[in-house]
Design an enzyme around this catalytic site. Structure first.
Site, PDB file in Angstrom:
ATOM      1  N   ASP A  57       9.341   2.963  -0.062  1.00 53.66           N
ATOM      2  CA  ASP A  57       8.264   3.549   0.724  1.00 53.66           C
ATOM      3  C   ASP A  57       8.490   3.144   2.179  1.00 53.66           C
ATOM      4  O   ASP A  57       8.141   2.038   2.585  1.00 53.66           O
ATOM      5  CB  ASP A  57       6.902   3.058   0.212  1.00 53.66           C
ATOM      6  CG  ASP A  57       5.745   3.638   1.026  1.00 53.66           C
ATOM      7  OD1 ASP A  57       6.013   4.250   2.081  1.00 53.66           O
ATOM      8  OD2 ASP A  57       4.585   3.464   0.610  1.00 53.66           O
ATOM      9  N   TYR A  79       0.851  -1.188   0.000  1.00 54.32           N
ATOM     10  CA  TYR A  79       0.000   0.000   0.000  1.00 54.32           C
ATOM     11  C   TYR A  79       0.884   1.234   0.000  1.00 54.32           C
ATOM     12  O   TYR A  79       1.831   1.315   0.778  1.00 54.32           O
ATOM     13  CB  TYR A  79      -0.897   0.004   1.242  1.00 54.32           C
ATOM     14  CG  TYR A  79      -1.786   1.226   1.382  1.00 54.32           C
ATOM     15  CD1 TYR A  79      -2.851   1.448   0.500  1.00 54.32           C
ATOM     16  CD2 TYR A  79      -1.576   2.145   2.400  1.00 54.32           C
ATOM     17  CE1 TYR A  79      -3.666   2.563   0.634  1.00 54.32           C
ATOM     18  CE2 TYR A  79      -2.392   3.268   2.543  1.00 54.32           C
ATOM     19  CZ  TYR A  79      -3.440   3.473   1.659  1.00 54.32           C
ATOM     20  OH  TYR A  79      -4.248   4.573   1.805  1.00 54.32           O
ATOM     21  N   LYS A 120       4.172   9.232   8.790  1.00 51.80           N
ATOM     22  CA  LYS A 120       3.878   8.623  10.091  1.00 51.80           C
ATOM     23  C   LYS A 120       4.826   9.091  11.203  1.00 51.80           C
ATOM     24  O   LYS A 120       4.700  10.227  11.637  1.00 51.80           O
ATOM     25  CB  LYS A 120       3.807   7.096   9.956  1.00 51.80           C
ATOM     26  CG  LYS A 120       2.641   6.705   9.018  1.00 51.80           C
ATOM     27  CD  LYS A 120       2.202   5.271   9.060  1.00 51.80           C
ATOM     28  CE  LYS A 120       0.881   5.095   8.348  1.00 51.80           C
ATOM     29  NZ  LYS A 120       0.910   4.298   7.153  1.00 51.80           N
TER      30      LYS A 120
END
Ligand SMILES: *Cc1c(COP(=O)(O)O)cnc(C)c1O
Length: 427
Positions: free
Chosen positions: A239, A144, A267
């Site tokens: 990522d 994702y 995050k």
């Protein structure tokens, strides 16, 4: 567990917010209950509107590695707010964070701040296309990278748990340049490069995947991926939105003998505020406007309050390497404790863990190494475990395909409580 007030608030939310939530997985759609509405957090615990307190193993889906209400982060936000909230102009705070990241992370000469992980990955892909002049991007099944159209194919947890085959509203043209490869499969990437190599701008990968459950890439696979990228002139994009600052301060990069061209963060690096960033080699990053021709902008990018919180979080993590030792020790204790109990009880279960992130997979296959393996899991059994844990004060992500996160505020007592509750799980 009384959820009376939570239920009342959530019902009201459903009147004004689609599904009552601002991000789908929060709705607990397949878990058979509506979610506790959270009011406050402190250290490793959170408390809902009815006063139920849970040991939190979600940590806002990753960012809260220092625990809730970390004193240094909170103070940095307060101090910043007393003189600045937003200017849309250069600030000393954004310089400080950028400088710290360039100096302490590997392979980051220049870095650009954005507002979310999605923004970081979609901008990284645009940059790869702008730099190489090519169109196609390889992504891996089950990974994702945010809700950007071009990535919403085979995109892991959110879409997987909801049973949506991708997403409505994504035109075929948006994904026609997205090629899907199998995670950890040298054969799959070799084949795709052979076929489309001349037009591949980049490969984007979660080097430690967390959105089909935690799955670590093998070093052999990563090395092959790197050599194919070099051979065909494609960029290797990591990522690290989830695994950056989590599996190690320097992220998953340190686990492989491989050099990425662009790395995406979010995050943890925002200290709990909305933040993202992408960085890499100077020659690539200088293709960005206003130096180069690739346009990417943001009214709120580099917002001082966010920069202050982020700087506070990452410098604290950088200055306390012993935090990672603590996370590894507790992670290992939880992993081994659960495996032992599962074996005694005869539960078909395996665990993948990389430092402070792990997934409990209910499957009888020995190892989960890709999306197909993850899909063999018994999701009904997972829902049952989720409810059992929640009712006993343990808050984990409501999906078989998410990660469980530890924070530096977790203690042996928290892990012991988790194991005790798991011991009583009737599967
Ligand atoms: C969470 C996540 C994203 C998206 O980040 P947002 O801030 O939610 O947009 C992208 N990639 C990975 C690996 C993630 O875990």
């Amino acid at each position: 567990m009384n959820l009376e007030k939570s239920n009342q608030i959530f019902k009201e939310s459903e009147k004004y917010i689609p599904g009552g939530v601002n991000s789908p997985v929060r709705a607990l759609k397949d878990m058979g209950i509506t979610p506790p509405v959270i009011k406050s957090g402190n250290g490793a615990t959170i408390t809902d509107e009815d006063g139920n307190t849970y040991i939190d193993f979600i940590g806002a889906w990753g960012p809260m590695i220092l625990g809730h209400n970390d004193e240094d982060i909170v103070n940095s936000i307060k101090t910043c707010c007393s003189e600045s909230i937003a200017f849309g102009a250069p600030t000393n705070l954004e310089l400080k964070l950028a400088k710290h990241l360039c100096e302490t992370l590997d392979n980051i000469d220049l870095i650009r701040m954005v507002n979310s992980g999605t923004e970081a990955t979609m901008s990284a892909v645009k940059l790869a296309r702008g730099y190489t002049g090519k169109n196609k991007i390889i992504k891996f099944a089950g990974c994702y990278h945010g809700h950007f159209d071009g990535f919403l194919v085979s995109a892991g947890s959110g879409v997987m748990t909801e049973g949506i085959p991708g997403s409505a509203g994504v035109p075929q043209e948006s994904i026609k340049n997205t090629l899907i490869a199998n995670y950890n499969s040298i054969e799959s990437i070799t084949e795709i490069f052979k076929k489309y190599g001349h037009d591949i701008a980049g490969v984007i990968i979660e080097p430690v995947a967390g959105n089909m459950g935690v799955i670590k890439a093998s070093n052999e696979f990563m090395k092959k991926l790197e050599s194919l990228c070099r051979e065909y002139g494609a960029l290797l994009i990591f990522d690290e939105v989830m695994c950056g600052f989590r599996v190690a301060y320097k992220g998953a990069q340190t686990l492989f003998d491989v050099t990425p061209d662009i790395v995406c963060y979010a995050k943890i690096m925002g200290g709990g505020l909305p933040c993202g960033a992408y960085g890499g080699k100077r020659e690539i990053m200088e293709k960005l406007s206003p130096v180069g021709p690739v346009y990417q902008a943001g009214t709120m990018s580099g917002n001082p309050v966010v920069m202050a919180a982020g700087l506070s979080a990452v410098t604290k993590l950088y200055n306390h390497p012993e935090y990672y030792t603590h996370l590894e020790r507790l992670g290992s204790k939880l992993e081994n404790g659960m495996l032992k109990i599962a074996k005694e009880k005869g539960i078909p279960m395996t665990i993948n863990r990389c430092g402070a992130m792990m997934t409990i997979f209910f499957t009888d296959i020995a190892q989960v190494t890709n999306y197909d393996d993850a899909k063999t899991c018994d999701t009904k059994l997972f829902s049952k475990l989720y409810l059992h844990l929640l009712k006993n004060g343990i808050y984990i992500a409501p999906s078989q395909f998410e990660a469980l996160f530890l924070s530096v505020k977790h203690t042996d007592e928290h892990i012991d409580k988790f194991l005790d509750v798991f011991k009583n799980f009737e599967f």
